[in-house]
Design a protein around this motif. Sequence first.
Motif, PDB file in Angstrom:
ATOM      1  N   PRO A 223       0.774  -1.068   0.034  1.00  0.00           N
ATOM      2  CA  PRO A 223       0.044  -0.174   0.027  1.00  0.00           C
ATOM      3  C   PRO A 223       0.805   1.293  -0.143  1.00  0.00           C
ATOM      4  CG  PRO A 223      -0.666  -1.492   1.462  1.00  0.00           C
ATOM      5  CD  PRO A 223       0.578  -2.254   1.121  1.00  0.00           C
ATOM      6  N   ALA A 224       2.023   1.407   0.523  1.00  0.00           N
ATOM      7  CA  ALA A 224       2.843   2.272   0.563  1.00  0.00           C
ATOM      8  C   ALA A 224       3.587   2.605  -0.566  1.00  0.00           C
ATOM      9  CB  ALA A 224       3.918   2.215   1.787  1.00  0.00           C
ATOM     10  N   ALA A 225       3.762   1.578  -1.432  1.00  0.00           N
ATOM     11  CA  ALA A 225       4.649   1.634  -2.704  1.00  0.00           C
ATOM     12  C   ALA A 225       5.892   1.842  -2.346  1.00  0.00           C
ATOM     13  CB  ALA A 225       3.830   2.944  -3.796  1.00  0.00           C
ATOM     14  N   LEU A 226       6.423   1.275  -1.379  1.00  0.00           N
ATOM     15  CA  LEU A 226       7.827   1.278  -0.941  1.00  0.00           C
ATOM     16  C   LEU A 226       8.183  -0.335  -0.776  1.00  0.00           C
ATOM     17  CD1 LEU A 226       7.732   3.871   1.794  1.00  0.00           C
ATOM     18  CD2 LEU A 226       8.586   4.274  -0.556  1.00  0.00           C
ATOM     19  N   THR A 227       9.787  -0.490  -0.665  1.00  0.00           N
ATOM     20  CA  THR A 227      10.178  -1.736  -0.208  1.00  0.00           C
ATOM     21  C   THR A 227       9.960  -1.785   1.291  1.00  0.00           C
ATOM     22  OG1 THR A 227      12.373  -1.142   0.245  1.00  0.00           O
ATOM     23  CG2 THR A 227      12.177  -1.622  -2.182  1.00  0.00           C
ATOM     24  N   ALA A 228       9.916  -3.154   1.511  1.00  0.00           N
ATOM     25  CA  ALA A 228       9.560  -3.525   3.059  1.00  0.00           C
ATOM     26  C   ALA A 228      10.768  -2.935   3.991  1.00  0.00           C
ATOM     27  CB  ALA A 228       9.556  -5.075   3.428  1.00  0.00           C
ATOM     28  N   ARG A 229      11.880  -3.016   3.163  1.00  0.00           N
ATOM     29  CA  ARG A 229      13.016  -2.594   4.168  1.00  0.00           C
ATOM     30  C   ARG A 229      12.933  -0.910   4.302  1.00  0.00           C
ATOM     31  NH1 ARG A 229      17.209  -5.939   5.657  1.00  0.00           N
ATOM     32  NH2 ARG A 229      18.514  -3.866   6.110  1.00  0.00           N
ATOM     33  N   GLU A 230      12.609  -0.245   3.195  1.00  0.00           N
ATOM     34  CA  GLU A 230      11.989   1.228   3.367  1.00  0.00           C
ATOM     35  C   GLU A 230      11.225   1.485   4.546  1.00  0.00           C
ATOM     36  OE1 GLU A 230      13.489   2.887  -1.088  1.00  0.00           O
ATOM     37  OE2 GLU A 230      11.382   2.060  -0.665  1.00  0.00           O
ATOM     38  N   VAL A 231      10.094   0.708   4.655  1.00  0.00           N
ATOM     39  CA  VAL A 231       9.057   0.902   5.131  1.00  0.00           C
ATOM     40  C   VAL A 231       9.798   0.693   6.610  1.00  0.00           C
ATOM     41  CG1 VAL A 231       6.873   0.225   6.492  1.00  0.00           C
ATOM     42  CG2 VAL A 231       7.217   0.364   3.890  1.00  0.00           C
ATOM     43  N   ALA A 232      10.500  -0.475   7.025  1.00  0.00           N
ATOM     44  CA  ALA A 232      11.145  -0.788   8.237  1.00  0.00           C
ATOM     45  C   ALA A 232      11.933   0.270   8.871  1.00  0.00           C
ATOM     46  CB  ALA A 232      11.746  -2.260   7.874  1.00  0.00           C
ATOM     47  N   GLU A 233      12.834   0.883   7.897  1.00  0.00           N
ATOM     48  CA  GLU A 233      13.583   2.115   8.109  1.00  0.00           C
ATOM     49  C   GLU A 233      12.709   3.270   8.887  1.00  0.00           C
ATOM     50  OE1 GLU A 233      16.503   2.446   8.670  1.00  0.00           O
ATOM     51  OE2 GLU A 233      17.706   0.672   7.349  1.00  0.00           O
ATOM     52  N   ILE A 234      11.821   3.617   8.154  1.00  0.00           N
ATOM     53  CA  ILE A 234      10.806   4.539   8.606  1.00  0.00           C
ATOM     54  C   ILE A 234      10.299   4.266   9.968  1.00  0.00           C
ATOM     55  CG2 ILE A 234       8.619   5.643   8.126  1.00  0.00           C
ATOM     56  CD1 ILE A 234       9.289   5.135   5.128  1.00  0.00           C
ATOM     57  N   LEU A 235       9.836   2.929  10.176  1.00  0.00           N
ATOM     58  CA  LEU A 235       9.330   2.457  11.564  1.00  0.00           C
ATOM     59  C   LEU A 235      10.517   2.613  12.605  1.00  0.00           C
ATOM     60  CD1 LEU A 235       6.726  -0.040  10.432  1.00  0.00           C
ATOM     61  CD2 LEU A 235       6.389   2.386  10.951  1.00  0.00           C
ATOM     62  N   ARG A 236      11.660   2.058  12.263  1.00  0.00           N
ATOM     63  CA  ARG A 236      12.697   2.031  13.203  1.00  0.00           C
ATOM     64  C   ARG A 236      13.059   3.293  13.747  1.00  0.00           C
ATOM     65  NH1 ARG A 236      18.507  -0.566  11.779  1.00  0.00           N
ATOM     66  NH2 ARG A 236      18.772   0.936  10.388  1.00  0.00           N
ATOM     67  N   GLU A 237      13.202   4.346  12.890  1.00  0.00           N
ATOM     68  CA  GLU A 237      13.653   5.644  13.280  1.00  0.00           C
ATOM     69  C   GLU A 237      12.389   6.211  14.441  1.00  0.00           C
ATOM     70  OE1 GLU A 237      13.569   8.439  10.246  1.00  0.00           O
ATOM     71  OE2 GLU A 237      14.991   7.301   9.138  1.00  0.00           O
ATOM     72  N   ARG A 238      11.308   5.771  14.496  1.00  0.00           N
ATOM     73  CA  ARG A 238      10.159   6.067  15.273  1.00  0.00           C
ATOM     74  C   ARG A 238       9.983   5.227  16.611  1.00  0.00           C
ATOM     75  NH1 ARG A 238       9.781   7.849  10.490  1.00  0.00           N
ATOM     76  NH2 ARG A 238       8.993  10.074  10.043  1.00  0.00           N
ATOM     77  N   VAL A 239      10.412   4.078  16.678  1.00  0.00           N
ATOM     78  CA  VAL A 239      10.428   3.067  17.614  1.00  0.00           C
ATOM     79  C   VAL A 239      11.502   3.043  18.330  1.00  0.00           C
ATOM     80  CG1 VAL A 239      10.062   0.364  18.083  1.00  0.00           C
ATOM     81  CG2 VAL A 239       8.944   1.526  16.372  1.00  0.00           C
ATOM     82  N   ALA A 240      12.743   3.281  17.902  1.00  0.00           N
ATOM     83  CA  ALA A 240      14.132   3.394  18.475  1.00  0.00           C
ATOM     84  C   ALA A 240      14.126   4.391  19.552  1.00  0.00           C
ATOM     85  CB  ALA A 240      15.174   3.632  17.758  1.00  0.00           C
TER      86      ALA A 240
END
Length: 360
Positions: A55-72
């Motif tokens: 749905p985001a039109a991104l790779t899963a790793r790109e999404v994971a990087e976005i979320l990691r920044e906000r969870v770390a």
Amino acid sequence: MTPADLSATVLHAVRRAVDEHALRAPVPARVRVERTRPGGRGDYASAVALQLAGPAALTAREVAEILRERVAGAPGIGRVEITGPGFLNFTLDATADAAAHRALMSRVREQGLRYGHGDALAGDLLQFSHPREVRAAVTAHAVSGLTRAQGARVAVTCDEAPDPDWARLGIAADAGGPPPAPRAEIRPVPAGATAGELLDRLGPDATRWGLLRPAGHDRAPLGDDLLVQGEDNALFLVRYAHARVHALTRGAALLEFTGALGQDPDDIPGAEALALLALLADHPAVLAAAARHRAPDRLARHLEAVAHAFLAFHDAASPLPVGDEKPSAAHRSRLALTEAAGTVLAGGLSLLGISAPQHL
């Protein structure tokens, strides 16, 4: 941090990413986290980035990087790593977890059998009615207790004159009349036997458990296996776990030590302890849901899960010294967790109207 807490933290990170327009995807209703498999990294893992990538039109790793920044850096999380195509792996902060565990133990100790009672239904006026049938009467009585424990004012009425044998099940007529509220019917699948017949064969505790453990829309199995003293009998398992807690407390008293959660997070290590702690932390939410949905079977199933988790924890890390061991901070912490489990089991059984003996 419990799995539910971690799930909520990751879900909050998804919402932040969407609100900040870093991620254009629908926010899921919940985020699933699960224990890392053998050979994996961290304590928990989630595939939420793979779920959102399309749905985001991104790779899963790109999404994971976005979320990691906000969870770390979130409270309770020590490290966040990305593995494989985009799995998020979480290592919990043991120090923060130990503080949360101490707070949980303190709440259980302070509130005792009322741990999990709340105000989810405060101000509600409820009137339950039921037919002259034993399963309906027992269910209405249990629902009444659950809803009162969440702050509601409740009255229960029977459509006809009550069966005198219901008194042997602890069911008495409400005093003071019903509150001014619409009636809600409690009408589970009938037991197929009278209260007297069940009591003569099973006694009050097994009768109540047998009637309450299945969901109301299911038939209640009421065979003599409810009296079997073995792990296949869930009622015996729950009451045995409670009695075992008291046996351990008595054993600790003979060794002149008591339960107290220390500062060292390694005092109660292991997946078994974390699983038990998670269930104890979930207890208030279980009671609130059982009250809202008029479903005492939810509480019964929760007590089974607590009993299983306690016995697994007990087998993995004895609360009492073994052999030539001396009582240590670890033993005191394990005993504190043991006693918290016993409190939850006793409080839950009490709400179901079932006794919690200290000896079996």
